[in-house]
Scaffold this motif. Structure first.
Motif, PDB file in Angstrom:
ATOM      1  N   GLN A   4       0.863  -1.184   0.000  1.00 13.64           N
ATOM      2  CA  GLN A   4       0.000   0.000   0.000  1.00 13.64           C
ATOM      3  C   GLN A   4       0.900   1.233   0.000  1.00 13.64           C
ATOM      4  OE1 GLN A   4      -2.204   0.620   3.614  1.00 13.64           O
ATOM      5  NE2 GLN A   4      -3.527   2.143   2.694  1.00 13.64           N
ATOM      6  N   SER A   6      -0.637   4.522  -0.720  1.00 12.85           N
ATOM      7  CA  SER A   6      -1.487   5.646  -0.319  1.00 12.85           C
ATOM      8  C   SER A   6      -2.863   5.105   0.022  1.00 12.85           C
ATOM      9  CB  SER A   6      -1.594   6.681  -1.445  1.00 12.85           C
ATOM     10  OG  SER A   6      -2.296   6.143  -2.554  1.00 12.85           O
ATOM     11  N   THR A   7      -3.668   5.930   0.691  1.00 15.78           N
ATOM     12  CA  THR A   7      -5.039   5.546   0.990  1.00 15.78           C
ATOM     13  C   THR A   7      -5.876   6.799   1.169  1.00 15.78           C
ATOM     14  OG1 THR A   7      -6.464   4.129   2.355  1.00 15.78           O
ATOM     15  CG2 THR A   7      -4.758   5.388   3.510  1.00 15.78           C
ATOM     16  N   ARG A   8      -7.149   6.691   0.798  1.00 15.60           N
ATOM     17  CA  ARG A   8      -8.083   7.784   1.061  1.00 15.60           C
ATOM     18  C   ARG A   8      -9.474   7.192   1.260  1.00 15.60           C
ATOM     19  NH1 ARG A   8     -11.334  10.114  -3.081  1.00 15.60           N
ATOM     20  NH2 ARG A   8     -11.157   8.956  -5.016  1.00 15.60           N
ATOM     21  N   GLN A   9     -10.195   7.755   2.232  1.00 19.96           N
ATOM     22  CA  GLN A   9     -11.566   7.323   2.469  1.00 19.96           C
ATOM     23  C   GLN A   9     -12.465   7.952   1.423  1.00 19.96           C
ATOM     24  OE1 GLN A   9     -13.137   7.018   6.560  1.00 19.96           O
ATOM     25  NE2 GLN A   9     -14.774   8.358   5.849  1.00 19.96           N
ATOM     26  N   ARG A  19     -12.684   2.640   1.073  1.00 20.27           N
ATOM     27  CA  ARG A  19     -11.441   3.373   0.850  1.00 20.27           C
ATOM     28  C   ARG A  19     -10.842   2.972  -0.490  1.00 20.27           C
ATOM     29  NH1 ARG A  19      -9.077  -0.868   4.266  1.00 20.27           N
ATOM     30  NH2 ARG A  19      -7.203  -1.563   3.185  1.00 20.27           N
ATOM     31  N   GLU A  20     -10.008   3.840  -1.004  1.00 19.51           N
ATOM     32  CA  GLU A  20      -9.304   3.586  -2.249  1.00 19.51           C
ATOM     33  C   GLU A  20      -7.811   3.662  -1.929  1.00 19.51           C
ATOM     34  OE1 GLU A  20     -10.788   5.033  -6.255  1.00 19.51           O
ATOM     35  OE2 GLU A  20      -9.164   6.450  -5.781  1.00 19.51           O
ATOM     36  N   ASP A  21      -7.128   2.554  -2.140  1.00 20.15           N
ATOM     37  CA  ASP A  21      -5.701   2.466  -1.837  1.00 20.15           C
ATOM     38  C   ASP A  21      -4.884   2.492  -3.119  1.00 20.15           C
ATOM     39  OD1 ASP A  21      -6.410   2.170   0.809  1.00 20.15           O
ATOM     40  OD2 ASP A  21      -5.896   0.040   0.924  1.00 20.15           O
ATOM     41  N   ILE A  23      -1.657   1.171  -4.748  1.00 17.84           N
ATOM     42  CA  ILE A  23      -0.870  -0.035  -4.456  1.00 17.84           C
ATOM     43  C   ILE A  23       0.299  -0.167  -5.436  1.00 17.84           C
ATOM     44  CG2 ILE A  23      -2.813  -1.286  -3.436  1.00 17.84           C
ATOM     45  CD1 ILE A  23      -2.936  -2.839  -6.200  1.00 17.84           C
ATOM     46  N   ASP A  37     -14.421  -1.625   4.234  1.00 17.63           N
ATOM     47  CA  ASP A  37     -14.064  -1.969   5.612  1.00 17.63           C
ATOM     48  C   ASP A  37     -15.325  -2.036   6.461  1.00 17.63           C
ATOM     49  OD1 ASP A  37     -11.193  -2.118   5.523  1.00 17.63           O
ATOM     50  OD2 ASP A  37     -11.135   0.064   5.356  1.00 17.63           O
TER      51      ASP A  37
END
Length: 181
Positions: A4, A6-9, A19-21, A23, A37
């Motif tokens: 992973q 980055s990540t954003r809700q 969320r969108e990660d 990768i 989640d």
């Protein structure tokens, strides 16, 4: 292994977040992975002394139909809760039954290709009947007893299609096979 980066809700409500990660794959290629989640849930297989199974039926909005299932649920507001305590609560809430014995049968991943949610499956025995204590959104819920043969016939004919219920029944059968040896 996927890393992973980055990540954003993207979305949240009282039951789940999406969320969108960003990768990175092992070969260095980058991409995006969407993840739902949801908190850990408990699923309970209520079984009486004669082998009868207690199920609940409710309308499942995403598929637009009513479904027979074993009682199951999560803690409110996406909270994490002890699965054994959650199992006791869900059984009473949805069926009104209290169990003198709860036996852990195993774990389930709901949909590991898109969701982080995991479930803990328990066998409830030594059942004592009482009134259900259903949540407001469970107002259309019904419950009923089925023999193992009736349960299996519902599976064969499409009357039971819930993946968690089917997997929990497999765990129950494995548990019974171990005990029979």
């Amino acid at each position: 292994m996927i890393e992973q980066i980055s990540t954003r809700q993207v979305y949240a409500n009282n039951w789940m977040t999406v969320r969108e990660d960003g990768i990175r794959l092992p070969d260095g290629t980058e991409g995006v992975y969407g993840v739902v989640d949801k908190p850990t849930y408990a699923l309970v297989v209520p079984r009486d002394d004669d082998g009868g199974l207690h199920l609940v039926e409710q309308f499942r909005y995403p598929v637009g139909e009513r479904r027979w299932e074993f009682p199951a649920g999560t803690a409110p507001d996406r909270a994490e809760a002890d699965p054994a305590e959650l199992a006791v609560r869900e059984l009473v809430e949805e069926t009104g039954l209290a169990a003198t014995t709860m036996t852990f049968l195993g774990m389930l991943d709901v949909a590991p290709g898109m969701s982080s949610q995991r479930g803990h499956v328990y066998l409830a025995t030594g059942l004592i009947a009482g009134p259900p204590q259903r949540e407001h959104q469970e107002q259309d819920m019904r419950s009923s007893w089925f023999t193992a043969g009736e349960f299996e016939e519902l599976v064969r004919t499409g009357g039971i299609t819930d993946a968690q219920t089917l997997a929990a029944y497999a765990l129950l059968r494995l548990h019974d096979d171990r005990r029979a040896r």
